[in-house]
Design an enzyme around this catalytic site. Sequence first.
Site, PDB file in Angstrom:
ATOM      1  N   CYS A 176     -18.029 -54.749 -55.871  1.00  0.00           N
ATOM      2  CA  CYS A 176     -19.531 -54.001 -56.072  1.00  0.00           C
ATOM      3  C   CYS A 176     -19.534 -52.478 -56.142  1.00  0.00           C
ATOM      4  O   CYS A 176     -19.994 -52.025 -56.868  1.00  0.00           O
ATOM      5  CB  CYS A 176     -20.451 -54.820 -55.120  1.00  0.00           C
ATOM      6  SG  CYS A 176     -20.255 -56.702 -55.216  1.00  0.00           S
TER       7      CYS A 176
HETATM    8  C1  UGA Z   1     -22.202 -55.302 -51.114  1.00  0.00           C
HETATM    9  C2  UGA Z   1     -23.270 -55.394 -50.527  1.00  0.00           C
HETATM   10  O1  UGA Z   1     -23.174 -55.238 -49.207  1.00  0.00           O
HETATM   11  C3  UGA Z   1     -24.206 -56.488 -50.820  1.00  0.00           C
HETATM   12  O2  UGA Z   1     -25.554 -56.421 -50.422  1.00  0.00           O
HETATM   13  C4  UGA Z   1     -24.131 -56.706 -52.508  1.00  0.00           C
HETATM   14  O3  UGA Z   1     -24.922 -57.845 -52.935  1.00  0.00           O
HETATM   15  C5  UGA Z   1     -22.944 -56.739 -52.746  1.00  0.00           C
HETATM   16  O4  UGA Z   1     -22.150 -55.556 -52.516  1.00  0.00           O
HETATM   17  C6  UGA Z   1     -22.948 -56.946 -54.160  1.00  0.00           C
HETATM   18  O5  UGA Z   1     -23.380 -56.045 -54.956  1.00  0.00           O
HETATM   19  O6  UGA Z   1     -22.877 -58.114 -54.702  1.00  0.00           O
HETATM   20  P1  UGA Z   1     -19.561 -56.524 -50.467  1.00  0.00           P
HETATM   21  O7  UGA Z   1     -18.979 -55.807 -51.535  1.00  0.00           O
HETATM   22  O8  UGA Z   1     -19.380 -58.032 -50.154  1.00  0.00           O
HETATM   23  O9  UGA Z   1     -21.179 -56.463 -50.413  1.00  0.00           O
HETATM   24  O10 UGA Z   1     -19.086 -55.814 -48.960  1.00  0.00           O
HETATM   25  P2  UGA Z   1     -19.547 -54.927 -48.013  1.00  0.00           P
HETATM   26  O11 UGA Z   1     -19.804 -55.563 -46.813  1.00  0.00           O
HETATM   27  O12 UGA Z   1     -20.547 -54.261 -48.465  1.00  0.00           O
HETATM   28  O13 UGA Z   1     -18.280 -53.983 -47.862  1.00  0.00           O
HETATM   29  C7  UGA Z   1     -18.053 -53.236 -49.058  1.00  0.00           C
HETATM   30  C8  UGA Z   1     -17.013 -52.206 -48.785  1.00  0.00           C
HETATM   31  O14 UGA Z   1     -17.258 -51.146 -47.846  1.00  0.00           O
HETATM   32  C9  UGA Z   1     -15.603 -52.908 -47.876  1.00  0.00           C
HETATM   33  O15 UGA Z   1     -14.376 -52.417 -48.220  1.00  0.00           O
HETATM   34  C10 UGA Z   1     -15.792 -52.512 -46.512  1.00  0.00           C
HETATM   35  O16 UGA Z   1     -14.744 -52.358 -45.775  1.00  0.00           O
HETATM   36  C11 UGA Z   1     -16.396 -51.095 -46.714  1.00  0.00           C
HETATM   37  N1  UGA Z   1     -17.173 -50.408 -45.547  1.00  0.00           N
HETATM   38  C12 UGA Z   1     -18.531 -51.205 -45.170  1.00  0.00           C
HETATM   39  C13 UGA Z   1     -16.740 -49.869 -44.916  1.00  0.00           C
HETATM   40  O17 UGA Z   1     -15.732 -48.924 -45.150  1.00  0.00           O
HETATM   41  N2  UGA Z   1     -17.508 -49.114 -43.686  1.00  0.00           N
HETATM   42  C14 UGA Z   1     -18.653 -49.759 -43.468  1.00  0.00           C
HETATM   43  O18 UGA Z   1     -19.329 -49.372 -42.396  1.00  0.00           O
HETATM   44  C15 UGA Z   1     -19.113 -50.767 -44.009  1.00  0.00           C
END
Ligand code: UGA
Length: 434
Positions: A266
């Site tokens: 995403c």
């Molecule tokens: C993301 C959004 O959070 C959802 O709300 C959305 O629906 C989804 O994309 C989508 O468009 O379908 P997702 O990709 O499942 O969800 O995962 P996240 O939890 O958002 O994490 C994304 C990435 O950011 C991961 O690699 C995570 O490790 C990284 N991240 C997240 C960080 O490096 N630091 C943080 O503080 C948070």
Amino acid sequence: MKIGVIGTGYVGLALACLADFDNEVLFVGRSADKINNLKRGILPIYEKGLDEIVKRNLEKNKIDSTTDYERLKDAEMIFICVGTPSLSDGSIDLSQIKIASESLGALIKNTNDYKTIVVKSTVVPGTTKNIVIQALEKASGKKAGADFGVCMNPEFLREGTAVYDFLYPDKVVIGRYDEKSSSTVTKLYEFYGNKVPTMTTDLNTAEMIKYAQNAALASRVSFINEIANICEKFEVDVYEVAMAIGLDSRIGPKFLNAGAGFGGSCFPKDVKALLATAKSVGTNPILLDAILEVNKYQPHRMIDLAKQVLGNLRGKKIAILGLAFKSDTDDMREASSIQIINSLLMENATVKVYDPQSIGSAKKIFGGSIEYCSSKDECIKGADLCMIVTEWDEFKQINLSEIRCPIIDGRRVLNPLSVKQHGIVYKGIGWKNN
Ligand code: UGA
């Protein structure tokens, strides 16, 4: 309500949850294998809690699957949840959206009931209006808003916590083309009661909200990663900084975990698509570009830290703990681990990997060029260096007394001070004493 769902990826499958709320859900997919598996309760993805929901509702005959669009003829509402993958210029491939819309148009042509078509796939502003509605009208010979309804209802579920996010969303966004269909979608979500704010808007705005939200979250991650890289130069711990700034109610604490970069299906795809769309309409999206630039650099920071510890990496045995783009999923799409492993292989290091869920995905990417382990202990044993790349809970339980090699923590899974107390060399993104 009888609900049809076109597409059996994360977005589509999460709608299985609707079967727990007095609805019948029929999944439509192109792959006969996937559909046959789904009929038996075997999901093509790993998502905590979802298989139980599917199995429970299969038994009650409230979930079914088919490759045949014709079976959607009884559905009152049909969600389009097909993939919109990135093209090489960052824009999205809308071919599956077009095919789904044309097939639905052909179905609508031969039915007299009013159906509500709901776009849930992530699509750039203008897509529902200019691609979906046009294809539906052309193939059906009928009029959107009069003979059938159209809405855009973006999803905000995170992989790994999709079921929880479905049950307890922060909001519901409904982009409407016509009044009747938006009231039908509002009715579908009535089970949330008045605890969940529902925002009804137009189609383009609903599409934009999805992109703006993911770009905002990705920008926080790139922002804190940039701060982390500066912190290291001043012997400052970025996690202490993040905790303090997160206490400011205008900032808040979430999505400020610095690390090896964001991945997944995403954030990278959506920021690229918004960037490409913005450029295509003549705006200059400097910040969107910077989000991706910072993110491209983060996995290389892990290699820099490894070199600080080992010098030349040639012939060194590196243990990688965590391959998935985040914990609680088997998904390795755009995972930082891919860039890290490729860089290590380029440096002629030997790579051993362990992940609780993603070994299968990793084998498809790396084949025989790396060694796959079945436990974290097996992976770390005999390694010259250990890198933590995904924040799986089980890595927090590493027995530090057994570790003989330095650790590079890409997700601040471990407490640096406890690691050091065990006489182990510790380096981490944004850690003050690298
Ligand atoms: C993301 C959004 O959070 C959802 O709300 C959305 O629906 C989804 O994309 C989508 O468009 O379908 P997702 O990709 O499942 O969800 O995962 P996240 O939890 O958002 O994490 C994304 C990435 O950011 C991961 O690699 C995570 O490790 C990284 N991240 C997240 C960080 O490096 N630091 C943080 O503080 C948070």
